[in-house]
Structures are given as C-alpha cells and as structure tokens.
Write a protein that holds these residues in place. Structure first.
Motif, PDB file in Angstrom:
ATOM      1  N   GLU A 136       0.793  -1.129  -0.007  1.00 38.09           N
ATOM      2  CA  GLU A 136      -0.063   0.081   0.056  1.00 38.09           C
ATOM      3  C   GLU A 136       0.700   1.153  -0.073  1.00 38.09           C
ATOM      4  O   GLU A 136       0.516   2.233  -0.568  1.00 38.09           O
ATOM      5  N   ARG A 228       0.475  10.455   0.772  1.00 34.55           N
ATOM      6  CA  ARG A 228       0.346   9.243   0.022  1.00 34.55           C
ATOM      7  C   ARG A 228       1.411   8.297   0.279  1.00 34.55           C
ATOM      8  O   ARG A 228       1.130   7.146   0.201  1.00 34.55           O
ATOM      9  N   VAL A 231       1.736   5.135   5.582  1.00 41.22           N
ATOM     10  CA  VAL A 231       0.430   4.380   5.851  1.00 41.22           C
ATOM     11  C   VAL A 231       0.806   3.979   7.277  1.00 41.22           C
ATOM     12  O   VAL A 231       1.652   3.726   7.919  1.00 41.22           O
ATOM     13  N   PRO A 239      -6.177   9.575   8.874  1.00 42.37           N
ATOM     14  CA  PRO A 239      -6.619  10.149   7.753  1.00 42.37           C
ATOM     15  C   PRO A 239      -6.799  11.772   7.791  1.00 42.37           C
ATOM     16  O   PRO A 239      -6.901  12.422   6.719  1.00 42.37           O
ATOM     17  N   VAL A 243      -3.286  10.699   5.351  1.00 39.84           N
ATOM     18  CA  VAL A 243      -2.653   9.282   5.298  1.00 39.84           C
ATOM     19  C   VAL A 243      -3.511   8.212   5.671  1.00 39.84           C
ATOM     20  O   VAL A 243      -4.512   8.408   6.350  1.00 39.84           O
ATOM     21  N   ARG A 244      -3.219   7.305   4.693  1.00 40.88           N
ATOM     22  CA  ARG A 244      -4.081   6.065   4.811  1.00 40.88           C
ATOM     23  C   ARG A 244      -3.810   5.085   6.212  1.00 40.88           C
ATOM     24  O   ARG A 244      -3.019   5.024   6.598  1.00 40.88           O
ATOM     25  N   SER A 246      -4.572   1.595   7.416  1.00 34.12           N
ATOM     26  CA  SER A 246      -4.648   0.219   6.818  1.00 34.12           C
ATOM     27  C   SER A 246      -5.257  -0.666   7.965  1.00 34.12           C
ATOM     28  O   SER A 246      -4.512  -0.857   8.875  1.00 34.12           O
TER      29      SER A 246
END
Length: 301
Positions: A136, A228, A231, A239, A243-244, A246
């Motif tokens: 990711e 991006r 993670v 978020p 930022v993701r 996971s």
C-alpha cells in the motif's frame, strides 16, 4: 459436559480484567474451513482493540465473544469443499476465538519444517499486515522505507521482507531494541526528542510506516513530503493528515503461502518473546498494550 472445551471469553467491552477462562461448546468446521486442536495462539494488538470495543466497524462483535485471530495446531476436522489438507496436518493460519482448545480457521497453510507451534502462531496476521502495508505504501526496490515502532511483530516482518526485496529500511525503536533492529538488516535509531533530525541524518525517506501509533503522522509526512507515501496501522487519526489507515486484511491464504516460502528459505524469522497460558490471557494483553515488544507474544495451549 460433552463436547466441551476451555476458551478465553469476554461478556462486556473493557480492560484486561473482562477476560475470563470459561467452559464452552466446541466449534465445528463449516464449508471452506478446518478445525484445529490449538497448540498456540498469536497475541496481536487487534485482540485488545476488539476487547475494548474500539474497532467494531471492522470487527463486529457478538457478546459474549471469544478472543484471538491467529493460531497454529493440528487439523482435526475438515469442512465441506476443502482440499489439500487432512486430519493430522500441522497448520498455521487465521480464524476466530483462537485463545481456546479448539478453533476454526478460515485461512491456513502447512507449517514450514523446523518451526515450532509457538513460533508458527506468531506469523499469520503479522505477515499479512506487513505484506499489505509494504504494497500500500508503494515502496520500490532501491528506495528507503522508514518504519516507526519497528521492533514488534509487524515491524520484524516488514524489516525482513523489505530487506529481501532490496529496500533500505530505517527503523525507530527504544534504546534496548537498537541491536535487534540492526540484526534484521535495518539502519536503527531511537525515537524520542530529536528523532526527526536523527532520521534526516540517515538519508532521504521515500516512504514511511507508522506501526506504533505514537502520534508521529505529521512528522512522517514531513519526512516523506507526501501523505500518500505514509501508511499507519496504529493511529486512527491518520486520515486527518491525508494518510491511509490500513486495517482491512487482504488475501490471507496468499500471505500465508508467501510467509511459508520466506520462512522455509530462511528469509523470515520472528522470535517469540514470551509465552502465556490460557489462564494468563489478561497478562498477555497488558504486556501487548504496554508495547516495546521484541518479536511476538503467544498463548500456548
């Protein structure tokens, strides 16, 4: 009681003290599942997050609930439509309510030779998570990956998988775990006051993973210069910084097959830091929540 077994259960959300060792009905393998006589169960941060009721969106819970996703053991029931595994096989994988004498797995692989049940129980979720977040975050061979909070189970796996793929890893951990990170092929530095500068001195950071949730997302974005390329698996506020976060597993059978291959080739080894009995499940959760793990914790049946 006929068909009974011991399992760790909780009847309400809360702290480690809600965990109880109870008599329960044995589960049975449904279609596409196997049942194992559990030899060991992996202790993961997700276990206590579920127990606290933190992540009900991703993991709905019906109370009273069992605990645990990862386990190793001996197959003793094979569900309808399952091929390539038979009663007596030694497997490791993911299922539900694995802190128990018997558990049903929905994804599994044969245990690689030379692995103990205790060691094997420490891999499934950890390796699936490590493979997923490396994918990711989009880091490529020849690039650098910063891993914040690198000494636990997921960090141990990320460091070794990244090294195998030709990715340079910078890892942060406590002072006591610096040599451990170096032994896994990482360039190590301590977190705490001034850590961002220490990382900058190591070199350019292409991508970053937050494994500890210690409030470092803003700094990781600063270091990578792109939200991006960051993670997190531990900071629910990620978020807000673009930022993701996971939290949803990908293909577990594929991850287990890849893990088995890496372990067999001597490219992946995650030590067991501490083992607990079923009756000590609360202590295992207290230790897991305290952090600073080196490797894995497991409950041994």
């Amino acid at each position: 009681m006929v068909g009974g077994m011991k399992r760790v259960s909780f009847a309400e959300f809360g702290g480690p003290d809600v965990l109880q060792l109870v008599d329960a009905e044995e589960p049975h393998a449904g279609p596409g599942q196997v049942r194992i006589a559990v030899r060991a169960a992996g202790v993961n941060p997700v276990d206590w997050r579920i127990r606290e009721g933190q992540i009900l969106g991703a993991h709905p819970v019906e109370l009273p609930s069992g605990v645990g996703l990862d386990a190793s053991g001996v197959v003793d029931e094979v569900g309808e439509g399952v091929e390539g595994v038979e009663v007596g096989d030694h497997v490791f994988g993911e299922g539900s309510s694995t802190y128990a004498e018997f558990a049903v797995l929905s994804a599994w692989a044969r245990m690689p030779g030379g692995l103990t049940f205790e060691e094997a129980a420490g891999y499934p979720s950890v390796v699936e998570t490590a493979l997923r977040i490396i994918r990711e975050v989009g880091v490529q061979p020849g690039q650098t990956l910063l891993v914040s909070g690198a000494s636990g189970g997921v960090g141990s796996a990320v460091l070794q998988i990244a090294r195998e793929r030709g990715i340079t890893v910078f890892g942060t951990a406590g002072a006591a775990n610096q040599d451990y990170l170096r032994s896994l092929g990482a360039v190590a530095t301590t977190y705490g006051e001034g850590w961002v500068e220490r990382v900058r001195r190591l070199g350019h950071v292409d991508a970053a993973l937050d494994l500890a949730g210690s409030g470092v997302i803003r700094e990781l974005v600063e270091l990578t210069e792109d939200p991006r390329k960051v993670v997190s698996i531990a900071d629910l506020d990620a978020p807000e910084f673009g930022v993701r976060f996971s939290g949803v597993a990908g293909s577990v059978p594929e991850a287990l097959a890849e893990a088995a291959g890496l372990i067999s080739r001597g490219k992946l080894h995650i030590p067991v830091e501490k083992s607990y009995t079923l009756a000590e499940a609360a202590a295992a959760h207290i230790d897991s929540q305290a952090g600073h793990t080196r490797g894995r914790r497991v409950v041994v049946i």
